[in-house]
Motif scaffolding. Sequence first.
Motif: not given
Length: 255
Positions: A115-125, A145-146, A173-176, A242-244
């Motif tokens: 359980s990571l104290e980190a949030t990954i934003g995941l975005v789609t066009a 990660a959240t 961190v963001l994935i787009v 890995l960043i998270a």
Amino acid sequence: MRELLDAVADGSLSPAQAEAELRGYVPNEAGRFDAAREQRRGIPEAILAEGKSSEQVVTLTETALETTDRALLTRVSDRQYAALESALADSFPNTTIDRRTGAVLVRTPGWEGPSLEATIGLVTAGTVDEPVADEAHVVCLDAGATVDRVDDVGVAALDRTLDQVDRFREADVLIVAAGREGALPTVIAGLVDTPVIAVPVSSGYGHGGDGEAALAGMLQSCTVLSVVNVDAGFVAGAQAALIARAIDDARANGE
């Protein structure tokens, strides 16, 4: 060595798990599953279902569950998933299966994930980008990660992007993911101080179709971002995880 033998003898460790400890991998009829990859690399081996028979997918999944208590699969067809679901009902009846388009995460009751104290934003066009984003999604979930997911915010209607900027800025961190001309990651990266991982998607047609224009646009971005290969949702998810994890470690150490 003696500890491994004792663990196998008392039933606390299966022969497959012991073999994985000794070799780092477990051979089976479908290949050699790299059970030690997570310890070595920080990300588990994913089972690429594309190009494999349903039987091979089942065999590799069962090996993953035997050795690591979970299996991460990508590019799973409906036919392969039906065979997998049927087989696991007999061999691993109490598993939890999380399926998102062609990406599948299977976990046994013995799986104790991080359980990571980190949030990954995941975005789609757009909607067409969602199956690629789903690959990234299951990798991030597996990492603990959240995941804050925002779908369908392409730049053809820029208001859809701008009214989500506060959420984008809150992520670690963001994935787009974007197809066509692939402009969305560049736009978002210009609005946040968060690392952005851009994923070109093989949508579009004619000149520059199949993700070529999106990849070229992201590589030429005038705002700072990182770019993975076309449709490489798994790779983007792994990099973000890995960043998270590094962010979680820093927070745990008060840095």
